[in-house]
Scaffold this active site. Structure first.
Site, short mmCIF file in Angstrom:
data_model
loop_
_atom_site.label_atom_id
_atom_site.label_comp_id
_atom_site.label_asym_id
_atom_site.label_seq_id
_atom_site.Cartn_x
_atom_site.Cartn_y
_atom_site.Cartn_z
N ARG A 102 5.11 6.18 14.21
CA ARG A 102 5.19 6.65 13.02
C ARG A 102 4.10 7.87 13.12
NH1 ARG A 102 1.69 4.09 8.29
NH2 ARG A 102 0.18 5.47 9.02
N HIS A 106 4.62 0.21 0.85
CA HIS A 106 5.53 -0.82 1.09
C HIS A 106 4.82 -1.34 1.98
CE1 HIS A 106 3.52 2.84 3.32
NE2 HIS A 106 3.63 2.04 4.80
N HIS A 109 1.52 -1.16 -0.11
CA HIS A 109 0.05 -0.10 -0.03
C HIS A 109 0.62 1.31 0.20
CE1 HIS A 109 1.22 -0.43 4.42
NE2 HIS A 109 0.53 0.72 4.67
C1 SIN Z 1 2.97 0.87 7.66
O1 SIN Z 1 3.00 0.65 7.17
O2 SIN Z 1 3.53 2.12 8.10
C2 SIN Z 1 3.71 0.17 8.89
C3 SIN Z 1 5.56 -0.31 7.99
C4 SIN Z 1 5.58 -1.23 9.02
O3 SIN Z 1 5.31 -0.99 10.15
O4 SIN Z 1 7.17 -1.72 8.50
#
Ligand code: SIN
Length: 285
Positions: free
Chosen positions: A266, A251, A95
């Site tokens: 994040r 990602h 996504h």
């Molecule tokens: C996300 O999709 O923001 C999480 C990515 C991750 O935890 O590596």
């Protein structure tokens, strides 16, 4: 400071930088690498939530994700957590963050607090090379298309993240109401390069097409984009940072560490509305 590009132009490692003491020149070089390689990786950082926010704000204004539960100390930092008893992880499919917004998030900065003994890597895919790898005929067709993106099927009350019942990692399902329409091929606002802008997580269909009609072409694009030659894989350590550009990459967080904890913080940053690749409009900042 050193910028070392990884394979296929997907991602670059940044060495010799402390995000707690970022000079203007270093911030500029990171912003350039971010737009060029889609994601930059730094190791050995020591970021309190306030320090992560300060570092991220060097690159843009904070855009708080309305569906992720924030960490206790700071409501502008989202918690990306998998506890030993959890079966699902956050972001466990390809996504790009916030493509369901009219002005999707420019970037996301993820900081590793606690990582499993093995597993929990994150995959990234380069949407510049994904687009460039397509046939000239298909590229031309895509330049004329727009696609509808939504959060409803993921974060809404009936969405995938809530289907097993209440999960404290997500909130505000009632806010998952909006859809957005974006060009299928965007001109990246900083690099000026063409990038494929559809993703398996949030894209529903081509604008003016049904979901049934859209699915075969979307799936062909997803298969082409996720080919190994467009991807890179990041192995996390505590103190690692990945700062990705949501307009240039996808990602996917791997969920291969049952019974272990993975805790990440994040910060997501605002971006401009996205313009079609073939346009005379000036590039946004
Ligand atoms: C996300 O999709 O923001 C999480 C990515 C991750 O935890 O590596």
């Amino acid at each position: 400071m050193e910028v070392t590009p990884l394979q296929a132009g997907c991602g670059a490692e940044i060495h010799g930088v402390d995000l707690n003491a970022l000079s203007d020149g270093e911030a500029q070089a990171i912003a350039d690498a971010h737009a060029e390689y889609g994601v930059v990786f730094l190791r050995g950082q020591r970021l309190t939530p306030a320090a992560q926010l300060r570092a991220a704000q060097r690159f843009g204004a904070v855009n708080v994700n309305r569906f992720f539960t924030p960490i206790e100390e700071e409501p502008r930092v989202a918690l990306v957590l998998k506890e030993p008893q959890h079966e699902t992880n956050i972001g466990g499919g390809w996504h790009t963050d916030h493509s369901y917004d009219n002005a999707p998030a420019m970037g996301s900065m993820l900081y590793a607090v606690e990582v499993p003994s093995r597993g929990g890597d994150t995959l990234f895919a380069n949407m510049y090379t994904a687009y460039e790898s397509l046939s000239e005929g298909l590229k031309e067709t895509l330049l004329g298309l727009r696609a509808v993106h939504s959060s409803r099927h993921v974060f809404g009350a009936q969405g995938a993240y809530h289907e097993r019942g209440r999960d404290d990692r997500y909130h505000n399902p009632a806010l998952a109401t909006q859809d957005a329409v974006h060009p299928v091929v965007i001109r990246h606002p900083r690099s000026g390069r063409a990038a494929l802008y559809v993703n398996p997580g949030f894209t529903l269909r081509f604008d003016g097409w049904t979901e049934l009609e859209s699915r075969p072409l979307l799936e062909a694009l997803y298969r082409a984009a996720a080919r190994p030659e467009h991807t890179c894989r990041f192995r996390w350590e505590p103190g690692s940072v990945a700062f990705w550009d949501n307009r240039a990459t996808w990602h996917c967080a791997l969920n291969d560490y049952p019974g272990e904890r993975r805790r990440m913080h994040r910060v997501t940053l605002d971006g401009p509305a996205l313009g079609a690749y073939r346009t005379e409009a000036p590039l946004a900042a």
